[in-house]
Scaffold this motif. Structure first.
Motif, short mmCIF file in Angstrom:
data_model
loop_
_atom_site.label_atom_id
_atom_site.label_comp_id
_atom_site.label_asym_id
_atom_site.label_seq_id
_atom_site.Cartn_x
_atom_site.Cartn_y
_atom_site.Cartn_z
N ARG A 191 2.53 10.48 -3.39
CA ARG A 191 2.08 10.81 -2.04
C ARG A 191 3.22 10.62 -1.03
O ARG A 191 4.11 9.78 -1.22
CB ARG A 191 0.90 9.93 -1.64
CG ARG A 191 -0.26 9.95 -2.61
CD ARG A 191 -0.85 11.34 -2.82
NE ARG A 191 -1.98 11.31 -3.73
CZ ARG A 191 -3.25 11.28 -3.34
NH1 ARG A 191 -3.56 11.26 -2.06
NH2 ARG A 191 -4.21 11.27 -4.23
N THR A 192 3.19 11.37 0.06
CA THR A 192 4.11 11.14 1.16
C THR A 192 3.61 9.95 1.97
O THR A 192 2.40 9.74 2.11
CB THR A 192 4.22 12.38 2.06
OG1 THR A 192 2.91 12.73 2.56
CG2 THR A 192 4.80 13.55 1.30
N THR A 193 4.53 9.16 2.50
CA THR A 193 4.16 7.91 3.16
C THR A 193 4.97 7.71 4.43
O THR A 193 6.07 8.24 4.60
CB THR A 193 4.40 6.71 2.23
OG1 THR A 193 5.78 6.70 1.84
CG2 THR A 193 3.52 6.78 1.00
N LEU A 194 4.43 6.88 5.32
CA LEU A 194 5.12 6.51 6.55
C LEU A 194 4.59 5.18 7.04
O LEU A 194 3.38 4.99 7.17
CB LEU A 194 4.90 7.58 7.63
CG LEU A 194 5.53 7.29 9.01
CD1 LEU A 194 7.05 7.20 8.90
CD2 LEU A 194 5.12 8.37 10.01
N GLY A 195 5.51 4.24 7.29
CA GLY A 195 5.14 2.96 7.88
C GLY A 195 5.80 2.80 9.23
O GLY A 195 7.03 2.94 9.35
N LEU A 196 5.02 2.52 10.26
CA LEU A 196 5.52 2.39 11.62
C LEU A 196 5.29 0.97 12.14
O LEU A 196 4.24 0.38 11.89
CB LEU A 196 4.83 3.38 12.56
CG LEU A 196 4.94 4.86 12.20
CD1 LEU A 196 4.08 5.70 13.16
CD2 LEU A 196 6.39 5.33 12.24
N LYS A 197 6.26 0.45 12.85
CA LYS A 197 6.16 -0.86 13.51
C LYS A 197 6.55 -0.63 14.97
O LYS A 197 7.70 -0.86 15.36
CB LYS A 197 7.10 -1.85 12.83
CG LYS A 197 7.08 -3.26 13.39
CD LYS A 197 5.92 -4.06 12.88
CE LYS A 197 6.05 -5.54 13.32
NZ LYS A 197 4.88 -6.33 12.89
N PRO A 198 5.63 -0.16 15.81
CA PRO A 198 6.00 0.25 17.17
C PRO A 198 6.68 -0.84 17.99
O PRO A 198 7.60 -0.56 18.75
CB PRO A 198 4.66 0.66 17.79
CG PRO A 198 3.82 1.05 16.63
CD PRO A 198 4.21 0.11 15.52
N LEU B 87 0.83 -1.21 0.00
CA LEU B 87 0.00 0.00 0.00
C LEU B 87 0.86 1.26 0.00
O LEU B 87 0.56 2.24 -0.70
CB LEU B 87 -0.93 0.00 1.21
CG LEU B 87 -2.07 -1.03 1.18
CD1 LEU B 87 -2.78 -1.10 2.53
CD2 LEU B 87 -3.08 -0.70 0.07
N LEU B 88 1.93 1.24 0.78
CA LEU B 88 2.84 2.39 0.80
C LEU B 88 3.50 2.59 -0.56
O LEU B 88 3.66 3.72 -1.04
CB LEU B 88 3.90 2.21 1.88
CG LEU B 88 3.39 2.21 3.33
CD1 LEU B 88 4.49 1.78 4.29
CD2 LEU B 88 2.87 3.60 3.73
N THR B 89 3.89 1.49 -1.18
CA THR B 89 4.48 1.55 -2.52
C THR B 89 3.50 2.18 -3.51
O THR B 89 3.87 3.05 -4.32
CB THR B 89 4.87 0.15 -3.01
OG1 THR B 89 5.87 -0.38 -2.14
CG2 THR B 89 5.41 0.18 -4.42
N LEU B 90 2.26 1.75 -3.45
CA LEU B 90 1.24 2.26 -4.35
C LEU B 90 1.04 3.76 -4.15
O LEU B 90 0.93 4.53 -5.12
CB LEU B 90 -0.06 1.51 -4.12
CG LEU B 90 -1.25 1.83 -5.03
CD1 LEU B 90 -0.88 1.65 -6.50
CD2 LEU B 90 -2.44 0.95 -4.67
N ALA B 91 1.01 4.19 -2.88
CA ALA B 91 0.86 5.62 -2.60
C ALA B 91 2.06 6.41 -3.11
O ALA B 91 1.91 7.51 -3.66
CB ALA B 91 0.66 5.83 -1.10
#
Length: 237
Positions: A31-38, A22-26
């Protein structure tokens, strides 16, 4: 698009594959993107400290780049349940800790922000709290990744019910084919597989954001690129 919490029907359902796709598609759409793995267990020991492949994969799809400790503030080496790994490390987080750790990056309000959980919806964070509580505290809509295999109907429907019972919106679901030997081919097994998809479509109260075929034997980045071809972004597609 906004911010979403990504959970799965089980461990290895494909949360990171879907989130990175999904981030790749955005990103492809500018689009600006951010993926978090807390929270992540099963981390590798490196010269820079503990590093988790899932968090690194999300980081590769985050634009602009962010430091690793922002992506994954709580990293543990043992590949066991996060609360057990945290207990063994003597560094057990609370929901307050996770909310504090994610507050600043969420405030950046990138076009698409995905906060990936660990395991399924009810995986424990500590002796008294679970990771679902982070989605509740942050009031994030949820994307559910369904590992398509025997038993997935029960897991998916129960997960959706739990998400709704916690007062959160199920924004969408993605099916990820993980059952060995199944494919999209027109065989008797494939027919059963498509019947299962029909059941999920009828029973899950949210739009389907894509169905992923098996994407074995590729690097995490290549798999994210491949997954993006089968996905739709929430709300805008």
């Amino acid at each position: 698009m906004g911010a979403y919490f990504v959970t799965g029907t089980d461990t290895d359902a494909g949360k990171t594959l879907v989130a990175s796709g999904l981030l790749t598609l955005a990103r492809r759409r500018g689009r600006t993107t951010l993926g978090l793995k807390p929270v992540a267990s099963g981390c590798d020991v490196t010269s820079q400290g503990l590093r988790n492949i899932d968090a690194l994969t999300l980081g590769e799809q985050s634009t602009p780049e962010v430091p690793y400790d922002v992506l994954n503030p709580y990293a543990y080496a043992p590949a066991i349940a996060p609360h057990l790994a945290a207990r063994r490390a003597g560094n057990v987080p609370t929901l307050d800790d996770l909310v504090a750790a994610t507050a600043a990056p969420l405030a950046w309000r990138r076009d698409l922000t995905l906060v990936e959980g660990a395991g399924g919806w009810r995986v424990p964070l500590n002796d008294h709290e679970d990771l679902a509580g982070l989605a509740r505290r942050l009031e994030l809509p949820v994307i559910l990744v369904v590992g398509l295999q025997l038993g997935c109907l029960n897991h998916a429907i129960l997960s959706a019910e739990a998400i709704r019972a916690d007062g959160l919106q199920l924004a969408g679901w993605v099916g990820n084919l993980i059952e060995p030997g199944l494919s999209f081919d027109e065989t008797s097994d494939a027919a059963l597989y498509h019947n299962n998809l029909d059941t999920l479509t009828r029973r899950l109260p949210a739009p389907n954001l894509g169905i992923l075929p098996r994407l074995d034997g590729e690097s995490p980045i290549a798999r994210a690129e491949a997954a993006a071809k089968h996905l739709h972004l929430p709300e805008i597609d």
